[in-house]
Design an enzyme around this catalytic site. Structure first.
Site, PDB file in Angstrom:
ATOM      1  N   GLU A  47       0.822  -1.204   0.000  1.00 45.27           N
ATOM      2  CA  GLU A  47       0.000   0.000   0.000  1.00 45.27           C
ATOM      3  C   GLU A  47       0.857   1.255   0.000  1.00 45.27           C
ATOM      4  O   GLU A  47       1.907   1.310   0.637  1.00 45.27           O
ATOM      5  CB  GLU A  47      -0.934  -0.010   1.221  1.00 45.27           C
ATOM      6  CG  GLU A  47      -1.782  -1.270   1.285  1.00 45.27           C
ATOM      7  CD  GLU A  47      -2.871  -1.214   2.339  1.00 45.27           C
ATOM      8  OE1 GLU A  47      -3.080  -0.144   2.935  1.00 45.27           O
ATOM      9  OE2 GLU A  47      -3.529  -2.253   2.555  1.00 45.27           O
ATOM     10  N   CYS A  86       3.389   8.855   0.537  1.00 45.91           N
ATOM     11  CA  CYS A  86       3.787   8.057   1.698  1.00 45.91           C
ATOM     12  C   CYS A  86       4.082   6.657   1.188  1.00 45.91           C
ATOM     13  O   CYS A  86       3.169   5.930   0.784  1.00 45.91           O
ATOM     14  CB  CYS A  86       2.673   8.039   2.732  1.00 45.91           C
ATOM     15  SG  CYS A  86       3.055   6.986   4.151  1.00 45.91           S
ATOM     16  N   CYS A 102       5.368  -5.694   8.175  1.00 49.67           N
ATOM     17  CA  CYS A 102       6.395  -5.171   9.087  1.00 49.67           C
ATOM     18  C   CYS A 102       6.653  -6.190  10.189  1.00 49.67           C
ATOM     19  O   CYS A 102       5.701  -6.718  10.769  1.00 49.67           O
ATOM     20  CB  CYS A 102       5.953  -3.841   9.692  1.00 49.67           C
ATOM     21  SG  CYS A 102       7.209  -3.082  10.758  1.00 49.67           S
ATOM     22  N   CYS A 135       4.634  -2.926  16.343  1.00 49.69           N
ATOM     23  CA  CYS A 135       4.274  -1.871  17.294  1.00 49.69           C
ATOM     24  C   CYS A 135       2.801  -2.036  17.655  1.00 49.69           C
ATOM     25  O   CYS A 135       1.959  -2.308  16.793  1.00 49.69           O
ATOM     26  CB  CYS A 135       4.525  -0.502  16.683  1.00 49.69           C
ATOM     27  SG  CYS A 135       6.283  -0.171  16.353  1.00 49.69           S
ATOM     28  N   CYS A 191      -0.077  -0.139  15.703  1.00 50.28           N
ATOM     29  CA  CYS A 191       0.013  -0.073  14.238  1.00 50.28           C
ATOM     30  C   CYS A 191      -0.570  -1.320  13.591  1.00 50.28           C
ATOM     31  O   CYS A 191      -0.244  -2.452  13.965  1.00 50.28           O
ATOM     32  CB  CYS A 191       1.474   0.094  13.825  1.00 50.28           C
ATOM     33  SG  CYS A 191       1.708   0.243  12.032  1.00 50.28           S
ATOM     34  N   SER A 233      10.180   7.408  15.502  1.00 47.46           N
ATOM     35  CA  SER A 233       8.929   7.097  16.187  1.00 47.46           C
ATOM     36  C   SER A 233       9.237   6.815  17.652  1.00 47.46           C
ATOM     37  O   SER A 233       9.696   5.730  18.005  1.00 47.46           O
ATOM     38  CB  SER A 233       8.254   5.890  15.536  1.00 47.46           C
ATOM     39  OG  SER A 233       7.859   6.194  14.216  1.00 47.46           O
ATOM     40  N   CYS A 257      -2.223   7.393   9.528  1.00 53.12           N
ATOM     41  CA  CYS A 257      -1.067   6.885  10.242  1.00 53.12           C
ATOM     42  C   CYS A 257      -1.408   5.646  11.051  1.00 53.12           C
ATOM     43  O   CYS A 257      -2.313   5.655  11.873  1.00 53.12           O
ATOM     44  CB  CYS A 257      -0.537   7.985  11.160  1.00 53.12           C
ATOM     45  SG  CYS A 257       0.753   7.435  12.268  1.00 53.12           S
TER      46      CYS A 257
END
Length: 416
Positions: free
Chosen positions: A134, A152, A159, A163, A166, A259, A380
């Protein structure tokens, strides 16, 4: 780990207001062949990502004049053509030779397009192995038209860092993206918006520092070939040991966005599990060194989670941490965006303003990120699809889908 838009300069009350709702809408010598075959294999035989000099050498290796390499560069990065046979200003023989020796442009079809009410567009690209990645285009409009278009981009399929706030990590991890798979995201956004991308943020799916080689190669191409200024590019990280030092050694004029999400090690480990291997003091030391080597301020991303890290005490502790670590820092507050399967809540507007005010009173430069694309699951922390881990099974006769009018299908992304 995902963030969409870093540069937000608007009144805080407006920055935290609720977003609107979605609508979806010929022959050559053996020596030349060996030379080009060797380089082709090392680059996966993909043209996208090669510099003008490399394309000129490719033309020479195939018994063409160097200006043919310049033409290739123009077709790839200015005209953004997807297939070698579309390079109609090249001789048919040269086009055939490129294909016969295994070269391809390296562009992926757009599988789905989702448009939010605020104009943000999320694209799902179907990669060669049938996984979906994406990328998001974020336009800034004024009365006179488009003034800024931010891409972005993702650096991995999924990933591995997981986190807690997320969605990407919850969907699993498959692999790193190759450089052309990063570059093509920017070109796809330019195609959809019919405008040049002005800013690039490596804040999509994945941890850029775990794929630093490809990220740096894509950064070079986006800067030199696609002609996006280094200062218009941001590389984000949750923090991977030793990688910030590596990035600093390249002395890029791009922004590093870290982050952070917590003002102390204990709390940070509960939000960012990978922080256990990278103590906060070591992370802050590397950020200080980055600023000293590049003279580029570091931006700290801070996702505000209601009742978890959003109190005035947390703000004051964060300010103390930053003052203790030196100067050249900026805090970018991100009110939590809802994701499926998370118990976290978005803080109130009052809590966001109070936290921001506490930082400002402590002489910390702070901004609140404007939420964009929330109703398209493009904000986000929201990027996720079930085919980032398991390849999409498709009929070989199926065509790519680009449909901005169909109702949004939650098979392809997490519902808010």
């Amino acid at each position: 780990m995902l963030a969409l838009l870093q540069n937000c300069s608007m009144p805080l009350a407006r920055a935290v207001r609720s977003p609107p709702r979605t609508h979806v809408r010929p022959c050559f010598t053996a020596v030349a062949y060996a030379s080009i075959s060797s380089r082709a294999n090392s680059q996966s035989q993909v043209l996208l990502g090669l510099s003008e000099k490399e394309l000129q050498q490719l033309a020479l290796d195939l018994n063409q004049e160097t200006y043919r390499g310049k033409q290739l560069h123009h077709f790839l990065y200015q005209r953004k053509l997807r297939e070698i046979q579309d390079f109609t200003q090249l001789p048919q023989g040269f086009r055939n030779t490129l294909e016969e020796t295994g070269w391809k442009v390296g562009r992926s079809p757009i599988f789905q397009t989702v448009t939010a009410a605020d104009g943000t567009v999320k694209l799902l690209l179907k990669l060669e192995d049938n996984r979906l990645v994406e990328t998001v285009g974020i336009p800034v409009m004024v009365d006179k038209g488009l003034t800024r278009l931010t891409a972005c981009v993702s650096s991995q399929v999924g990933c591995p860092l997981r986190c807690s706030f997320c969605a990407t990590g919850k969907g699993g991890f498959s692999r790193n993206l190759q450089r052309h798979e990063i570059i093509e995201q920017v070109l796809a956004i330019e195609e959809v918006f019919k405008n040049r991308v002005t800013n690039v943020v490596f804040m999509g799916m994945g941890e850029p520092m775990l794929n630093l080689k490809a990220v740096l190669e894509a950064h070079r191409c986006l800067n030199k070939d696609v002609q996006i200024g280094q200062r218009m590019i941001t590389i984000s990280t949750v923090g991977v040991p030793n990688t910030i030092k590596k990035l600093a050694s390249h002395k890029l004029q791009s922004t590093l966005a870290v982050s952070l999400h917590a003002p102390n090690q204990k709390l940070r480990e509960t939000i960012v599990p990978s922080a256990k291997s990278y103590p906060l003091d070591a992370l802050m030391s590397d950020c200080r060194e980055y600023f000293q080597q590049t003279s580029r301020r570091v931006s700290f991303e801070y996702a505000l989670l209601a009742g978890v890290n959003d109190s005035v005490d947390h703000a004051l502790e964060l300010a103390e941490l930053l003052h203790r670590s030196g100067s050249g820092y900026h805090v970018n507050l991100i009110p939590f965006n809802p994701i499926e399967g998370s118990e976290y809540q978005r803080p109130s507007k009052r809590a966001v303003l109070t936290f921001s005010g506490a930082l400002e009173s402590s002489k910390i430069t702070v901004s609140v990120r404007q939420t964009r694309g929330l109703d398209a699951n493009a904000a986000c922390g929201q990027l996720r699809n079930k085919f980032q881990k398991t390849p999409l099974v498709t009929d070989p006769f199926d065509l790519a889908v680009t449909d901005t009018s169909m109702p949004y299908n939650n098979n392809f992304a997490v519902s808010s």
